[in-house]
Enzyme design. Structure first.
Site, short mmCIF file in Angstrom:
data_model
loop_
_atom_site.label_atom_id
_atom_site.label_comp_id
_atom_site.label_asym_id
_atom_site.label_seq_id
_atom_site.Cartn_x
_atom_site.Cartn_y
_atom_site.Cartn_z
N ASP A 118 0.83 -1.21 0.00
CA ASP A 118 0.00 0.00 0.00
C ASP A 118 0.87 1.26 0.00
OD1 ASP A 118 -2.37 1.32 -0.05
OD2 ASP A 118 -2.94 0.87 2.01
N ASN A 151 1.32 3.37 -2.93
CA ASN A 151 1.85 3.78 -4.25
C ASN A 151 1.31 5.15 -4.68
OD1 ASN A 151 3.02 1.28 -4.39
ND2 ASN A 151 1.45 0.39 -5.70
N GLY A 152 0.00 5.34 -4.46
CA GLY A 152 -0.65 6.58 -4.88
C GLY A 152 -0.06 7.77 -4.15
N HIS A 154 2.42 3.06 -9.01
CA HIS A 154 2.25 1.61 -9.18
C HIS A 154 3.45 1.02 -9.95
CE1 HIS A 154 -1.62 1.93 -7.43
NE2 HIS A 154 -2.22 2.50 -8.46
N SER A 183 -7.30 -6.00 -6.15
CA SER A 183 -8.39 -6.58 -5.36
C SER A 183 -9.71 -6.48 -6.11
CB SER A 183 -8.51 -5.86 -4.02
OG SER A 183 -9.07 -4.57 -4.21
N THR A 184 -10.68 -7.28 -5.66
CA THR A 184 -12.01 -7.22 -6.28
C THR A 184 -12.61 -5.82 -6.08
OG1 THR A 184 -12.79 -8.25 -4.22
CG2 THR A 184 -12.63 -9.68 -6.12
N GLU A 185 -12.11 -5.08 -5.07
CA GLU A 185 -12.63 -3.73 -4.81
C GLU A 185 -11.92 -2.67 -5.68
OE1 GLU A 185 -11.66 -5.83 -2.18
OE2 GLU A 185 -13.77 -6.38 -1.88
N ARG A 199 -11.98 2.02 -8.61
CA ARG A 199 -11.08 3.19 -8.70
C ARG A 199 -11.34 3.93 -10.03
NH1 ARG A 199 -5.39 2.41 -5.72
NH2 ARG A 199 -6.25 1.51 -3.84
N LEU A 227 11.78 -19.76 -4.57
CA LEU A 227 10.65 -19.07 -3.92
C LEU A 227 9.33 -19.41 -4.60
CD1 LEU A 227 9.92 -16.76 -1.80
CD2 LEU A 227 9.88 -15.24 -3.77
N GLU A 248 0.65 -13.53 12.16
CA GLU A 248 1.14 -12.35 12.90
C GLU A 248 1.05 -11.14 11.97
OE1 GLU A 248 2.13 -12.19 16.04
OE2 GLU A 248 2.00 -14.34 16.42
C1 FPP Z 1 -2.00 0.21 -3.25
O1 FPP Z 1 -1.51 1.48 -3.44
C2 FPP Z 1 -1.58 -0.75 -4.23
C3 FPP Z 1 -2.38 -1.31 -5.19
C4 FPP Z 1 -3.74 -0.87 -5.52
C5 FPP Z 1 -1.96 -2.44 -5.97
C6 FPP Z 1 -0.56 -2.90 -5.80
C7 FPP Z 1 0.12 -2.70 -7.05
C8 FPP Z 1 1.46 -2.62 -7.22
C9 FPP Z 1 2.46 -2.80 -6.16
C10 FPP Z 1 2.01 -2.29 -8.51
C11 FPP Z 1 1.72 -3.23 -9.55
C12 FPP Z 1 2.05 -4.59 -9.17
C13 FPP Z 1 2.43 -5.46 -10.03
C14 FPP Z 1 2.56 -6.86 -9.61
C15 FPP Z 1 2.74 -5.07 -11.42
P1 FPP Z 1 -2.58 2.64 -3.37
O2 FPP Z 1 -2.89 3.09 -4.75
O3 FPP Z 1 -3.77 2.22 -2.60
O4 FPP Z 1 -1.81 3.75 -2.63
P2 FPP Z 1 -2.43 4.89 -1.69
O5 FPP Z 1 -2.95 4.19 -0.47
O6 FPP Z 1 -1.26 5.77 -1.41
O7 FPP Z 1 -3.50 5.58 -2.46
#
Ligand code: FPP
Length: 237
Positions: A15, A17-18, A32, A60-62, A66, A126, A202
């Protein structure tokens, strides 16, 4: 010297990335993309540290709710990634499986997934699970339907349904339950990830945003896990 317990299976919610992108005045998709690079490094790092299974939440399904351009950006990135990691996984002896409601994804996804899973099926390093169009509640419902069908078709009797039978019909069949769950980005929730599988896992939460997550941060999470009193996990000196 301290003995460090290494979790056999780590599950990660990547979590933040945004927010990482926003801090740089860049679109969320940029975050992302950076997150996918972090994931490549973390796959290598987890294995170097002795972890056998890694499961990450990629879509996710949710996440379908977005904004359209973000969903499109993520879908394109995921397709690119599924293609790109074939070579990387073979080179690193990594076996990849996709979990989630994959049947609902388009044909291009289906063939990318088939290709990746087949190409890495014999890898012995892995074991890497990527959750795509995954929801814990959705997985439990799909599993229930599979078992109900087997009952209707007289393959099994209702009386034999128990936790083991249920678990063997989940997407994660043959994969041990996660010992440690790591969520980056500051939120402290499971957000519908591996609900059945993480009954005894955990939990570890960090404010580090996923694109910034490094081997040191992984080490901190494992060290924290190691200090907890548990019955599972490999032990190294
Ligand atoms: C949450 O960040 C992350 C996701 C919605 C998906 C995870 C995706 C990646 C790590 C990148 C792509 C992955 C692959 C395997 C190519 P967010 O957008 O909810 O961030 P925020 O909470 O800051 O808004």
């Amino acid at each position: 010297m301290d003995t460090i317990k290494i979790p056999k299976h780590i599950a990660i919610m990547m979590d933040g990335n945004g927010r990482w992108a926003k801090k740089r005045f860049m679109p969320r998709t940029f975050g992302h993309r950076q997150g996918s690079k972090t994931l490549e490094n973390i796959c290598k790092d987890t294995y170097d540290l002795g972890v056998e299974y890694l499961t990450v939440y990629a879509f996710s399904t949710e996440n379908w709710s977005r904004p359209k351009d973000e969903v499109e950006g993520l879908m394109n990135l995921l397709k690119e990634y599924l293609n790109k990691i074939v070579k990387m996984s073979i080179n690193n002896n990594m076996q990849v499986k996709i979990i989630g409601n994959v049947k609902k994804l388009d044909n291009e996804f289906q063939s990318l997934i088939n290709n990746l899973e087949k190409a890495t099926a014999n890898c012995t390093g892995l074991k890497f699970q990527l959750a795509l169009n995954y929801g814990g509640k959705d997985e439990i419902i799909r599993t229930t339907k599979k078992i109900a069908l087997e009952c209707l078709n007289n393959k099994i009797d209702v009386s034999i349904i128990n936790e083991d039978l249920f678990a063997s019909h989940l997407d994660t069949t043959d994969i041990p339950e996660p010992d440690l769950f790591i969520r980056t980005g500051g939120e402290k929730r499971l957000s519908n990830f591996l609900l059945w599988e993480m009954a005894y896992t955990e939990l570890y939460f960090t404010d580090v945003l996923w694109p910034d997550f490094k081997k040191d941060d992984l080490g901190k999470a494992i060290y924290d896990f190691s200090k907890r009193d548990r019955r599972y996990g490999n032990v190294i000196e």
